[in-house]
Every structure is written in C-alpha cells, then in structure tokens.
Scaffold this motif. Sequence first.
Motif, PDB file in Angstrom:
ATOM      1  N   SER A 194       0.863  -1.210  -0.052  1.00 21.07           N
ATOM      2  CA  SER A 194       0.019  -0.130   0.154  1.00 21.07           C
ATOM      3  C   SER A 194       0.708   1.348   0.060  1.00 21.07           C
ATOM      4  O   SER A 194       0.327   2.317   0.580  1.00 21.07           O
ATOM      5  N   ASN A 195       2.015   1.190  -0.535  1.00 25.51           N
ATOM      6  CA  ASN A 195       3.212   2.267  -0.532  1.00 25.51           C
ATOM      7  C   ASN A 195       2.827   2.991  -1.917  1.00 25.51           C
ATOM      8  O   ASN A 195       3.523   2.973  -2.915  1.00 25.51           O
ATOM      9  N   VAL A 196       1.587   3.945  -1.887  1.00 21.96           N
ATOM     10  CA  VAL A 196       1.345   4.672  -3.318  1.00 21.96           C
ATOM     11  C   VAL A 196       2.652   5.187  -3.775  1.00 21.96           C
ATOM     12  O   VAL A 196       2.675   5.433  -5.082  1.00 21.96           O
ATOM     13  N   TYR A 197       3.218   6.075  -3.068  1.00 22.67           N
ATOM     14  CA  TYR A 197       4.273   6.907  -3.185  1.00 22.67           C
ATOM     15  C   TYR A 197       5.595   6.142  -3.864  1.00 22.67           C
ATOM     16  O   TYR A 197       6.524   6.518  -4.535  1.00 22.67           O
ATOM     17  N   GLY A 198       5.647   4.691  -3.779  1.00 26.78           N
ATOM     18  CA  GLY A 198       6.442   3.787  -4.039  1.00 26.78           C
ATOM     19  C   GLY A 198       6.032   3.354  -5.588  1.00 26.78           C
ATOM     20  O   GLY A 198       6.715   2.399  -6.226  1.00 26.78           O
ATOM     21  N   GLY A 199       4.951   3.639  -6.153  1.00 28.91           N
ATOM     22  CA  GLY A 199       4.461   3.320  -7.528  1.00 28.91           C
ATOM     23  C   GLY A 199       4.865   4.063  -8.633  1.00 28.91           C
ATOM     24  O   GLY A 199       5.572   5.163  -8.241  1.00 28.91           O
ATOM     25  N   ASP A 200       4.396   3.595  -9.823  1.00 32.05           N
ATOM     26  CA  ASP A 200       4.724   4.608 -10.763  1.00 32.05           C
ATOM     27  C   ASP A 200       3.393   5.652 -11.139  1.00 32.05           C
ATOM     28  O   ASP A 200       2.447   4.955 -11.592  1.00 32.05           O
ATOM     29  N   GLU A 201       3.867   6.827 -11.038  1.00 33.65           N
ATOM     30  CA  GLU A 201       2.739   7.874 -11.334  1.00 33.65           C
ATOM     31  C   GLU A 201       2.418   8.098 -12.840  1.00 33.65           C
ATOM     32  O   GLU A 201       3.254   8.652 -13.394  1.00 33.65           O
ATOM     33  N   VAL A 202       1.506   7.538 -13.317  1.00 35.42           N
ATOM     34  CA  VAL A 202       0.958   7.563 -14.641  1.00 35.42           C
ATOM     35  C   VAL A 202       0.293   9.108 -14.990  1.00 35.42           C
ATOM     36  O   VAL A 202       0.599   9.381 -16.006  1.00 35.42           O
ATOM     37  N   LEU A 203      -0.524   9.459 -14.197  1.00 32.40           N
ATOM     38  CA  LEU A 203      -0.961  10.601 -14.441  1.00 32.40           C
ATOM     39  C   LEU A 203      -0.660  11.554 -12.768  1.00 32.40           C
ATOM     40  O   LEU A 203      -1.386  11.069 -11.915  1.00 32.40           O
ATOM     41  N   GLU A 204      -0.286  12.492 -13.037  1.00 32.95           N
ATOM     42  CA  GLU A 204       0.066  13.476 -11.768  1.00 32.95           C
ATOM     43  C   GLU A 204      -1.478  13.784 -11.175  1.00 32.95           C
ATOM     44  O   GLU A 204      -2.420  13.948 -11.924  1.00 32.95           O
TER      45      GLU A 204
END
Length: 172
Positions: free
Chosen positions: A121-131
């Motif tokens: 659940s580490n959202v900030y560790g994912g790939d931001e596709v849309l800012e």
Amino acid sequence: MKTGLVFVFVLVGAVSGFRGNFRDYYRQKCSKESWDDIWRSTGTVPNKLNQVPDEPLYMATATGTKIFPNQTLDTEQLLKRPYFKWNADPDALYTLLIEDNDIVLRPIKYAHWLVTNIPGSNVYGGDEVLEYIPSFYLNILENGELETRVTITNRHLVLVYKQPGRINVSTI
C-alpha cells in the motif's frame, strides 16, 4: 493470484482530525451495516459498482484529516495528494485511480490521479502515470458555455486494483 477491484471508496467528504489508529477509528465511525448503507443509499451500488466492497480504503488529507464515505471536503483540503492505506499483500502490486463522477465529458471519464505498480500500500513507491490534480468542478452547458457556479459538490470514486504483475502504462 486473485486480481481485480479490491477496495473502493466514495469521496464526497471528510471529518475532523483524529490522532490514533486509523482502522479502530473507522470501526467506531462506520459499522458494517452503516458502511453497506452508504454505498446503497448514494446509488454507488448498483449504479457504479455491482457490490459493496468487503473492506475499506483508509484515506486522509495531507494535513491528516481522516476521510470517510459520503462526507464533504473543501477543495483546499485536497490541494495536496491524500494518503492511503489498505489491507495490502506486501508482495503484490496495485493500481490506484481517483475518478471524478461529476465531470462528464462522454465518452471520457475524468481522472484526478493514476498510480500503477504500487508495492503493497506504498502509493508513493508506485509509478505515477497521471499526476495528481486537485478536485475541481467542471460542467459544460448545452449552449457550450462553462458553468460558473461555485457551490457544487463533486463525487469521486477512489479505486484500488490488485495487479496480476508489473504493468507498463504508456503516457500520451
């Protein structure tokens, strides 16, 4: 590996800040019966989803205000990315999408944020596709003009999907 939608949350609000265990506070504020009722009484189930999610998605504003289903937030509370927590498998990857249900530009749905390949659940560790784009209201009238009322409430769905593995989403 089971894939698909695992949690959904209707964002139309917030409550005053609370310091302490997020999950315990949810249980106090939102019993299973009241949780199910919110989804049905707002029409989210069955109009947007076939069934009530089994588990909640825990959300908070950047300043720590806990967010609950079917409550109202001021736009200024959403100027920065919210925080999320869910009962995630630490070895799985997830996708998070914030969808605006009140900006309708058919056939396009409006998204405020899209993040893929989230470890656990580490959202900030994912790939931001849309800012992340803070919430706002947009309605184009039948005459083609932009509606200018400012006392409008936008409904959002926040969806978290468990991925079958790493995915590559190309940006346009």
